[in-house]
Every structure is written in structure tokens, then in C-alpha cells.
Write a protein that holds these residues in place. Structure first.
Motif, PDB file in Angstrom:
ATOM      1  N   ILE A  79       0.856  -1.204   0.000  1.00  0.00           N
ATOM      2  CA  ILE A  79       0.000   0.000   0.000  1.00  0.00           C
ATOM      3  C   ILE A  79       0.888   1.248   0.000  1.00  0.00           C
ATOM      4  CG2 ILE A  79      -1.647   1.311   1.393  1.00  0.00           C
ATOM      5  CD1 ILE A  79      -2.947  -0.995   0.094  1.00  0.00           C
ATOM      6  N   THR A  80       1.938   1.211   0.837  1.00  0.00           N
ATOM      7  CA  THR A  80       2.833   2.366   0.929  1.00  0.00           C
ATOM      8  C   THR A  80       3.571   2.587  -0.381  1.00  0.00           C
ATOM      9  OG1 THR A  80       3.143   1.710   3.226  1.00  0.00           O
ATOM     10  CG2 THR A  80       4.620   3.380   2.379  1.00  0.00           C
ATOM     11  N   GLU A  81       4.128   1.499  -0.934  1.00  0.00           N
ATOM     12  CA  GLU A  81       4.935   1.638  -2.151  1.00  0.00           C
ATOM     13  C   GLU A  81       4.087   2.046  -3.341  1.00  0.00           C
ATOM     14  OE1 GLU A  81       7.726  -1.382  -3.137  1.00  0.00           O
ATOM     15  OE2 GLU A  81       8.663  -1.376  -1.158  1.00  0.00           O
ATOM     16  N   LYS A  82       2.831   1.654  -3.342  1.00  0.00           N
ATOM     17  CA  LYS A  82       1.970   2.038  -4.466  1.00  0.00           C
ATOM     18  C   LYS A  82       1.815   3.552  -4.536  1.00  0.00           C
ATOM     19  CE  LYS A  82       0.724  -1.504  -6.922  1.00  0.00           C
ATOM     20  NZ  LYS A  82       0.980  -1.520  -8.371  1.00  0.00           N
ATOM     21  N   SER A  83       2.042   4.234  -3.424  1.00  0.00           N
ATOM     22  CA  SER A  83       1.969   5.694  -3.458  1.00  0.00           C
ATOM     23  C   SER A  83       3.337   6.300  -3.755  1.00  0.00           C
ATOM     24  CB  SER A  83       1.443   6.233  -2.132  1.00  0.00           C
ATOM     25  OG  SER A  83       2.447   6.141  -1.148  1.00  0.00           O
ATOM     26  N   GLY A  84       4.303   5.445  -4.113  1.00  0.00           N
ATOM     27  CA  GLY A  84       5.630   5.937  -4.468  1.00  0.00           C
ATOM     28  C   GLY A  84       6.563   6.077  -3.287  1.00  0.00           C
ATOM     29  N   MET A  85       6.152   5.573  -2.116  1.00  0.00           N
ATOM     30  CA  MET A  85       6.989   5.718  -0.923  1.00  0.00           C
ATOM     31  C   MET A  85       7.677   4.389  -0.630  1.00  0.00           C
ATOM     32  SD  MET A  85       6.232   8.820   0.104  1.00  0.00           S
ATOM     33  CE  MET A  85       6.260   9.081   1.845  1.00  0.00           C
ATOM     34  N   LEU A  86       8.996   4.399  -0.660  1.00  0.00           N
ATOM     35  CA  LEU A  86       9.761   3.183  -0.358  1.00  0.00           C
ATOM     36  C   LEU A  86      10.090   3.207   1.126  1.00  0.00           C
ATOM     37  CD1 LEU A  86      11.196   0.681  -1.423  1.00  0.00           C
ATOM     38  CD2 LEU A  86      13.186   2.086  -1.847  1.00  0.00           C
ATOM     39  N   ASN A  87       9.192   2.654   1.935  1.00  0.00           N
ATOM     40  CA  ASN A  87       9.372   2.742   3.389  1.00  0.00           C
ATOM     41  C   ASN A  87      10.207   1.572   3.897  1.00  0.00           C
ATOM     42  OD1 ASN A  87       9.223   3.143   6.071  1.00  0.00           O
ATOM     43  ND2 ASN A  87       6.996   3.191   6.209  1.00  0.00           N
ATOM     44  N   LEU A  88      11.501   1.805   4.029  1.00  0.00           N
ATOM     45  CA  LEU A  88      12.382   0.755   4.558  1.00  0.00           C
ATOM     46  C   LEU A  88      12.346   0.737   6.074  1.00  0.00           C
ATOM     47  CD1 LEU A  88      15.462   1.009   2.178  1.00  0.00           C
ATOM     48  CD2 LEU A  88      13.553  -0.578   2.105  1.00  0.00           C
ATOM     49  N   GLY A  89      11.460   1.519   6.647  1.00  0.00           N
ATOM     50  CA  GLY A  89      11.304   1.499   8.101  1.00  0.00           C
ATOM     51  C   GLY A  89      10.392   0.378   8.558  1.00  0.00           C
ATOM     52  N   ALA A 108       4.777  -5.867 -13.953  1.00  0.00           N
ATOM     53  CA  ALA A 108       5.443  -6.517 -12.830  1.00  0.00           C
ATOM     54  C   ALA A 108       6.574  -5.665 -12.278  1.00  0.00           C
ATOM     55  CB  ALA A 108       5.985  -7.878 -13.262  1.00  0.00           C
ATOM     56  N   GLN A 109       6.673  -4.431 -12.736  1.00  0.00           N
ATOM     57  CA  GLN A 109       7.739  -3.549 -12.265  1.00  0.00           C
ATOM     58  C   GLN A 109       7.246  -2.725 -11.076  1.00  0.00           C
ATOM     59  OE1 GLN A 109      10.792  -3.774 -13.578  1.00  0.00           O
ATOM     60  NE2 GLN A 109       9.908  -5.376 -14.857  1.00  0.00           N
ATOM     61  N   PRO A 110       8.188  -2.257 -10.262  1.00  0.00           N
ATOM     62  CA  PRO A 110       7.770  -1.389  -9.158  1.00  0.00           C
ATOM     63  C   PRO A 110       7.142  -0.104  -9.698  1.00  0.00           C
ATOM     64  CG  PRO A 110      10.163  -1.479  -9.356  1.00  0.00           C
ATOM     65  CD  PRO A 110       9.620  -2.517 -10.261  1.00  0.00           C
ATOM     66  N   PRO A 111       6.361   0.590  -8.866  1.00  0.00           N
ATOM     67  CA  PRO A 111       5.803   1.875  -9.306  1.00  0.00           C
ATOM     68  C   PRO A 111       6.924   2.781  -9.820  1.00  0.00           C
ATOM     69  CG  PRO A 111       4.869   1.256  -7.201  1.00  0.00           C
ATOM     70  CD  PRO A 111       5.929   0.230  -7.518  1.00  0.00           C
ATOM     71  N   ALA A 112       6.654   3.461 -10.936  1.00  0.00           N
ATOM     72  CA  ALA A 112       7.721   4.170 -11.641  1.00  0.00           C
ATOM     73  C   ALA A 112       8.370   5.255 -10.781  1.00  0.00           C
ATOM     74  CB  ALA A 112       7.178   4.785 -12.922  1.00  0.00           C
ATOM     75  N   HIS A 113       7.626   5.836  -9.868  1.00  0.00           N
ATOM     76  CA  HIS A 113       8.174   6.945  -9.097  1.00  0.00           C
ATOM     77  C   HIS A 113       8.555   6.509  -7.686  1.00  0.00           C
ATOM     78  CE1 HIS A 113       8.589  11.360  -8.435  1.00  0.00           C
ATOM     79  NE2 HIS A 113       8.790  11.321  -9.717  1.00  0.00           N
ATOM     80  N   LEU A 114       8.762   5.200  -7.498  1.00  0.00           N
ATOM     81  CA  LEU A 114       9.057   4.677  -6.165  1.00  0.00           C
ATOM     82  C   LEU A 114      10.355   5.251  -5.618  1.00  0.00           C
ATOM     83  CD1 LEU A 114       8.269   2.664  -3.946  1.00  0.00           C
ATOM     84  CD2 LEU A 114       9.598   0.944  -5.138  1.00  0.00           C
ATOM     85  N   GLY A 115      10.290   5.783  -4.414  1.00  0.00           N
ATOM     86  CA  GLY A 115      11.504   6.248  -3.737  1.00  0.00           C
ATOM     87  C   GLY A 115      11.935   7.645  -4.124  1.00  0.00           C
ATOM     88  N   LEU A 116      11.217   8.284  -5.053  1.00  0.00           N
ATOM     89  CA  LEU A 116      11.629   9.612  -5.494  1.00  0.00           C
ATOM     90  C   LEU A 116      10.751  10.679  -4.844  1.00  0.00           C
ATOM     91  CD1 LEU A 116      11.936   8.754  -9.275  1.00  0.00           C
ATOM     92  CD2 LEU A 116      13.768   8.874  -7.593  1.00  0.00           C
TER      93      LEU A 116
END
Lengths: 529, 326
Positions: B26-36, B311-319
Motif C-alpha cells: 500500500i505504501t509503495e503504491k503511493s511511491g513511498m519506499l518505506n524501509l522502516g 510486474a515492475q515497481p511503481p515508476a516513481h518509487l523512492g523519489l
């Protein structure tokens, strides 16, 4: 709003004395124009004449500093794209705003708060209806990443139609299309006009203006030059309005000394990944001790031409370099960019984004100069002393305003960044120096410093190729001006005797001829339906 | 029936991973790579432990409903706060997502161990662990007839309500992502925030909500681990590397919560398979514990080679997202 009766006499949208400035740059200076339902208005102007800024104010992206906007005779405030939608204004931007992994339908309904249950099937059905109504060819379930540029544009247009737009603004819609796709788009636009929509199309292509629109509003350097009926005008009259009056500039120009052929380009052709021809059978000669100007509407192939010579772009054809040291003739098409640089061909590409292609923003001036010489020096260590001396010399000679040579270049102002970039390329005493838009965004003083540098290089016997956009500068600085239009050479003129109108006409000449037969076919197809 | 027992344990092992991966998807789908996430799961666990500990200490008789609700609320509050810290730093202050996430993991593990140790001291015991068997018994209440239905009951019906909730939440998240307007907007934010912004979607709001809700879901994984899997015994560092495994599961599930259900059982099984192989020495066991990671790496290689766009991560993940300003 939609239920309201459309009064025939009242313009769908009317701008009155709209002005907008960005800092010290005046983008629009009291512009007035209007368009009625069932009418196509072209907004014509050169690059940087403020067309897109003006339209962005209608679309709610910018807010005008002064002036009024009327929709259906009522004054409105458009503060955001949402407001624009409320007044049934839809803008199709030059750069598409689409989510790649979504289908056409998903992109079209994105952000929309429709009543009732969320159903992509129902939306797809409506998209098919809209497509049929206007003659679009679109599969609503197709993913964006599988689409061609023209299909993506279709999605953008349907997106605004789906939201019930009555006033459509298209920002240079044909820039990315092939002639066939352009013709198809125009047929659709005509159908929309007949359906009672008000359409504004931003363009700098004269033939499109003449074949499509009912009225033309012309902008010239941010100022409103007037509106004319398309039926009552012609190409040369429009060109005159577009380029404005000649301004005399005091740029010193010496006669070329002992010009010799240095670079001979023979019939090069270049295609984009989509298969659109960017350069077609381009041939010319650049001579030593001479400044060859290249004029043309932005995106006519200038960039590809310079990149081809620098070895960064694959092309068909021959680029012959006459080496003054050895007397040999080399074909640059077979060489790597590094080998070409070694031969003394320098591309001081001062591109749309200066920091993007030329310099590394976070590195200081010395490091940026070393980017060109990092292969020199012994062993594994970098040699820093020579580049440092060079950096200091550039700062001194070109009057670069910087705290020190170790300041990151991104902290310098645009003009100073450009001086560093040009200074670095000149320092290698090139045999061919290419520069594209080197004075874009610079103030008068900085521009003249750059012109002086080019003149020095010319006197030193360098063949200078200068891609510019300001015709006054080209006429005052260059010896010959080659005009490029849609990837083809439209003609070469002597800068000492040519007029602005002459060049302006050449800038759109070739395409007009090429378009004539296409539009005839298109007209026939329209008539047959 | 050894394989029924194995499957039952695999599911129990997989449930914390499922919670963690659903939250992270759910978090990553919004482009947030939460490694916490590992730290958030720790905080979710210790939050529940603190709630249960205080209730057990202060109530004379335990009310079953309160004994479940108090730890549940404490756990969710803890992970919500962690999610808020993360979104505030990355969305509002535009801090680097990777650095913030790793810092949060370090913080969460330390937070858990600190309070775990402190509570253990309060009880006056010698071992650094807290025993909450009474609360755990309420959590582990399963369907009454499950032990009468043989292997079927053992595999499918013997679990506690948190295990079934994990599966329901995963299915619900899948439904929201693919079949609702909110899901469409959320995916657009993660793929192309500029486009979403232009379409009138509040990018910041979606990122905040997705991160916070995702964190709360992940935190439940920590709670399940303590109360169900570990029978209510908190021991410092007991949760181990399950948080990272949950993040690996996100990739394995190709960002689909419903795929995560089967993936979690597979990962759970791989994680404990060494217990079911006879005559394994310690080093052999450690090798077997690597299996879920090896599978993830192989899987990553495969999906990268096939390079199917879906099958790829969301394009703006982590940015970070900056609205274009002129």
C-alpha cells in the motif's frame, strides 16, 4: 454552465489586455484576443513569443498579472486547472501528462469524481462513443506504453472532451506528428469546430495556420501584433507580423579572411525512434574564418545536425572534415565522439538546459574543465594544476562573476555558466566550433561577450557554426545564414544583404510545399465523406 | 500427520510477513519506499506488549474483550506514529526516503528492545523477556471445532482471528487497488505524481494516508508475532529479520497483496523447513534459512529479464515529488 444557451455573437473566450511577467522578463504584454464557438483560432508566433504562457493563463496554470478573461461574455477568474475545467476549458499540452502503465480509459478518468459507481467498462463505452463522434481511432483498453505518440495525443484530447470541454487549446499539437497524422488530426479538429467547439491552436507553422484556422492572432516577442482573418492574409503578410521590425545591433563583423572549406556535409538523413525524419538530405559547407548561421524554427533538426557532426547521433550520409594540419579528408560518420573531438571539432552545445548536457552542476569550475581533459596526465592521479590555471584564465578573460574557481557551477547565474561552457570549448583552440542558442536567457552584456568570442574565433581561422533564434543577431553576426525547415535546407543567404522577411519565409518554405500535396489529398478525403 | 503440522506452522510463520508486505505494498503504491517497515513491525509488537502488560498488571480480572482491544489499539497507535514520522520527514520535509526508512528501522528496533528490557526489569525477573500468556490466550482463541476435523481443521481452522484478518485485509487491499477510484488515484500518485497532481489529485494527502495506513497494517504483523506465534512471550530481538523478509515478499508478490497471501505461506514454509529435515547441523540450518532471500533474488532476476511493465515497481518509487514551479 453547460445548460446555458450559447449566444452566437458572444465569443466563447475573450482575453482583454492580458499581461504576465516572470521576474524582469515580460512574457505577455497586454494581449487581447477572442474566439467564438464553431471557430478555430491560431495563435502564431516564433519561439519565446509568449504563446504557451498566454494559453497557460487560460488553462489555469499561471495567473495573469493584469487584464481580464471573459468566458461566454462573463468575466471569470481562472486560478487552477480545476477552475478551467469548470468553465469547460481543456488544454492539450505539448508534453503529455499520462501514466504509462495505465490503460487509455484509466488515464482518461483519472482524478475525475464521476457520480455513481466506479466502472471502467462504462467509461470505456463513453470513450468509444466520443471516438466515433469525432472520428478518433482509439482502443480504450490499450496501455499507454504500447501507444504511438499520435495515439497518446488522442488520449489527451479525449481526456478533455470526456470532461465536457467546450473550448479546446492545443499547444503545438503537430510538432510530434507525421504529415499523415497531422492531416488526420486536422480533419478531427474541423469536425469539432463544426460541432460548435471553440478551438485555439498554438503553432509556428504558417501552412498549418492557413489550411486550418478561421482567424490568426499573431504574437511577436510577447507583444500582440494583431488578429487577421485567414482568408484575407497570406504567408508573407503573416511572416512580417511574426518577425517584427528590424532592429539594428552594433556587432562588429569583419570580412572572412582566406576562407577554405573545413567541413563538408553531404546528404545526411536522420530519423527519430518513431521513424519521423528529423533531417532529410542536408548538404552544406562550413568554411574557415567564417561564421555560418543556422536559422530555423526550434525543433527543425538543428540539434540533430550538430549532434551528428559531433558524433552523438547516427545518420546516413557523409560528413567530410578537411584537416588543415595534414590536408587529409576524414569522414566523421565513422568516428567516435572522442576521435572527432581530437580532430578539433568542438561542440559547445549550449542546449535548452545548460547544466544538462554541458556541465555538472555540483562540480566546481575546475572540475568541469577537467571533464574535457581527464584523459590527460600520467598514472592514476588527476592532473589538477593545468585545468586550474585555465579556469582562472577563463574567469579573468570572460569576466565570469564567481566567488572563486572552486564554486559549484550551479550557484553561478545563467550567463556565467554559459561563459564557462563556451570558454572551455574555445580554450582547446578548435578548428570547428559549434554553438546552439549560446545567448538564450543572457542579458545584453553577456550576449555581446559571447558574440565577441565568436568573432575572435572566426578571426583565428575557426569555422564557426552558430545556431540562433534571434534573426536580428543572426543577420548582424554571421557571414552566411543557412535556413533549415523541417529537417531540410530551405536556402542559404548572404547575411550582409538578406532581410528578415526573406529568412522568415524560408523558415516555413519547404514544409509548405511538402504539405500542399498532403492537404489536397486530405481535402479530397474530407469531401468524399 | 507431519505435513499438516508443517503447513500449519508455515502459515503461522507467514502471517507476520503477510501483514508487513501488505502494508508495504500500500505504501509503495503511493511511491513511498518505506524501509522502516522492520522497525515499524517492532514498534507494533512492543506497543501491544506494553498495552497488555499494563492491563495485566492493573486489572484484577481480565476482561477478554479489553484484553484484546487494549494491545490492539496500543500496537496500532505505535505504528501509526512511526508512519507519521516517516511521512512528515519524506513528504513534508522531502528527506531522502531510503535514509529515513533505515533510520526508522534502527530506531524501531532500539525502541522495542529498550521497552522490552525495561518491562522485564519491572517484573523483577532475571531473563530479559516478558511473559503475557494470559493475554496471549485470548488472542489465540480459535474456532472451537477445529481440532475435530483432522488435517483440514489443523491447516485451515486452527488459526486465531489476527491470521484470518491478515488474509481479509490483503484481499481488501487488492480490491481497493484495482477496482476503486481511490486505488486508481493511489497508483497514479506512485507512477507519475506530476500527472496525478495535474488531474487534481492531492498527492501529499495520498502519500500520507498510504504510508500511515500501511504502517498500521504492518504493525499488526508485530503484534501477531508476539501474541500468537510467540505465545505472548516478548524477548528482545526475537522478531529477527522478518521485517526484511516482508519487504522481500513485496517484490515476490509483484506489488499485489493477493499474491502476497500465497507468497507469505511459501516464505513461511521456506523459513522453517530446516526444522523438518532430519540430521541438519547448525550451519546447514543457517543455509536453509537463506532460502526465502535466494528465492527473492532469483525471482527479481526473472521479472527483470521478462521486463513486463505490470510486474515492475511503481515508476516513481523512492523519489521525492516537487511540484513544477516557474
Amino acid at each position: 454552465m453547460s445548460g446555458q444557451e450559447k449566444n452566437e455573437g458572444v465569443p466563447a473566450i475573450r482575453l482583454h489586455n492580458i499581461s504576465k511577467r516572470f521576474g524582469s522578463v515580460i512574457a505577455n504584454d497586454s494581449v487581447s484576443l477572442s474566439v467564438r464557438h464553431g471557430e478555430i483560432l491560431s495563435v502564431l508566433g516564433e519561439n519565446g513569443s509568449g504563446k504557451t504562457t498566454l494559453m497557460n493563463m487560460i488553462a489555469g496554470i499561471y495567473y495573469p498579472d493584469s487584464g481580464q478573461i471573459f468566458v461566454d461574455g462573463k468575466e471569470v477568474m481562472i486560478r487552477s486547472p480545476k477552475d478551467a475545467f469548470r468553465y469547460q476549458i481543456g488544454m492539450i499540452h505539448q508534453h503529455f501528462k499520462l501514466v504509462d502503465v495505465f490503460s487509455a480509459t484509466e488515464n482518461i478518468v483519472l482524478g475525475l469524481e464521476e457520480e455513481g459507481r466506479y466502472s471502467l467498462k462504462r467509461s470505456a463505452k463513453r470513450i468509444r462513443e466520443i471516438s466515433e463522434q469525432y472520428g478518433f481511432d482509439l482502443d480504450p483498453d490499450k496501455k499507454i506504453y504500447e501507444m504511438s505518440v499520435s495515439e497518446k495525443q488522442t488520449v489527451e484530447i479525449i481526456k478533455v472532451l470526456y470532461r465536457g470541454a467546450d473550448i479546446l487549446i492545443l499547444d503545438e499539437p503537430t510538432a510530434v506528428l507525421t504529415p499523415q497524422e497531422t492531416q488526420k488530426l486536422f480533419a478531427i479538429l474541423r469536425r469539432m469546430r463544426d460541432d460548435g467547439k471553440a478551438i485555439i491552436i498554438i503553432t509556428h507553422k504558417l501552412h498549418e495556420v492557413l489550411s486550418l484556422s478561421d482567424e490568426v492572432a499573431v504574437l511577436c516577442k510577447g507583444k500582440y501584433a494583431g488578429t487577421v482573418k485567414t482568408a484575407e492574409t497570406n504567408e508573407s503578410a503573416l511572416t512580417e507580423m511574426m518577425v517584427g521590425k528590424k532592429v539594428t545591433l552594433n556587432i562588429e563583423r569583419s570580412e572572412p579572411k582566406d576562407p577554405q572549406d573545413r567541413l563538408e556535409v553531404k546528404g545526411i538523413t536522420c530519423r527519430s525512434r518513431e521513424g519521423v525524419e528529423l533531417l532529410r538530405d542536408v548538404s552544406f559547407v562550413a568554411r574557415s574564418g567564417e561564421i555560418l548561421g543556422i536559422a530555423g524554427i526550434a525543433g527543425s533538426g538543428q540539434r540533430e545536425l550538430l549532434e551528428a557532426i559531433a558524433g552523438l547521433q547516427h545518420v546516413d550520409g557523409e560528413i567530410l572534415y578537411h584537416n588543415p594540419k595534414t590536408g587529409q579528408i576524414d569522414n566523421l560518420c565513422d568516428k567516435t565522439p572522442l576521435q572527432i573531438r581530437e580532430l578539433g571539432v568542438r561542440l559547445s552545445f549550449v542546449p535548452e538546459d545548460r547544466l544538462g548536457m554541458g556541465l555538472v552542476g555540483n562540480m566546481d569550475i575546475v572540475d568541469n574543465i577537467m571533464l574535457r581533459s581527464y584523459k590527460k596526465g600520467k598514472g592514476i592521479f588527476l592532473e589538477r594544476s593545468k585545468p586550474k590555471n585555465l579556469a582562472e584564465q577563463i574567469i579573468r578573460d570572460l569576466e565570469v562573476v564567481t566567488p572563486s574557481a572552486s564554486t559549484p557551477v550551479r550557484r553561478l547565474s545563467g550567463g556565467n555558466v554559459q561563459k564557462v561552457l563556451v570558454g572551455r570549448e574555445i580554450a582547446a583552440s578548435p578548428k570547428v566550433l559549434m554553438a546552439a542558442y549560446p545567448v538564450r536567457g543572457l542579458d545584453i552584456n553577456a550576449s555581446f561577450t559571447i558574440y565577441r568570442l565568436f568573432n575572435q574565433q572566426k578571426e583565428n581561422g575557426t569555422a564557426v557554426i552558430f545556431v540562433g533564434e534571434d534573426l536580428d543577431v543572426l543577420l548582424a553576426l554571421c557571414d552566411r545564414i543557412m535556413v533549415i525547415s523541417s529537417g531540410r535546407i530551405a536556402g542559404t543567404v548572404d547575411a550582409r544583404t538578406a532581410t528578415k522577411e526573406q529568412i522568415g519565409l524560408l523558415m516555413t518554405k519547404n514544409t509548405t510545399d511538402a504539405y500542399a500535396d498532403v492537404s489536397q489529398k486530405g481535402g479530397a478525403a474530407d469531401a468524399a465523406q | 500427520m507431519m505435513w499438516a503440522g508443517f503447513l500449519q506452522r508455515a502459515i503461522m510463520q507467514g502471517i507476520p510477513l503477510l501483514y508487513g508486505s501488505t502494508g508495504e505494498i500500500i505504501t509503495e503504491k503511493s511511491g513511498m519506499l518505506n524501509l522502516g517497515i522492520p522497525g515499524i513491525m517492532y514498534v507494533g509488537g512492543i506497543g501491544g506488549v506494553i498495552g497488555a502488560f499494563l492491563y495485566e498488571q492493573n486489572a484484577a480480572v481480565l476482561n477478554p474483550l479489553l484484553a484484546v482491544l487494549i494491545p490492539l489499539l496500543c500496537s496500532m497507535t505505535g505504528s501509526l506514529l512511526m508512519g507519521l514520522i516517516y511521512s512528515f520527514l519524506t513528504v513534508t520535509l522531502r528527506a531522502n526516503q531510503n535514509v529515513t526508512g533505515l533510520a526508522l528501522t534502527t530506531f524501531g528496533v532500539g525502541f522495542g528492545n529498550f521497552f522490552g528490557g525495561s518491562l522485564a526489569k519491572l517484573t523483577g525477573s532475571d531473563v530479559p523477556s516478558i511473559n503475557l500468556t494470559a493475554t496471549s490466550a485470548f488472542f489465540r482463541t480459535s474456532l472451537p471445532f477445529s481440532d475435530q476435523l483432522g488435517w483440514f481443521g489443523q491447516i485451515f481452522l486452527s488459526h486465531s482471528f489476527l491470521a484470518y484478518a491478515a488474509i481479509v485485509i490483503a484481499l481488501l487491499c487488492s480490491f481497493i487497488l484495482t477496482k476503486t477510484r481511490v486505488g486508481l488515484h493511489l497508483r497514479a500518485v506512485g507512477e507519475n505524481p506530476a500527472t496525478a497532481d495535474a488531474a487534481g489529485i492531492n498527492v501529499g494527502k495520498y502519500k500520507y494516508l498510504a504510508t500511515c495506513i500501511g504502517s498500521m497494517i504492518a504493525g499488526l504483523g508485530g503484534l501477531y508475532y508476539v501474541m500468537d506465534y510467540a505465545n505472548g512471550v516478548w524477548s528482545n530481538d526475537g522478531f529477527g529479520d522478518r521485517g526484511w523478509l516482508a519487504i522481500a515478499l513485496v517484490i515476490f508478490a509483484v506489488w499485489r497483496p493477493n499474491f502476497g497471501i500465497l507468497g507469505s505461506i511459501l516464505f513461511g514454509g521456506l523459513y522453517i523447513v530446516h526444522n523438518y529435515i532430519r540430521d541438519l547441523d547448525v550451519s546447514g540450518q543457517e543455509l536453509f534459512k537463506m532460502l526465502p532471500y535466494v528465492v527473492t533474488i532469483l525471482f527479481l532476476v526473472i521479472i527483470s529479464i521478462r521486463s513486463k511493465r505490470e510486474a515492475q515497481p511503481p515508476a516513481h518509487l523512492g523519489l521525492p515529488y516537487f511540484r513544477e514551479e516557474r
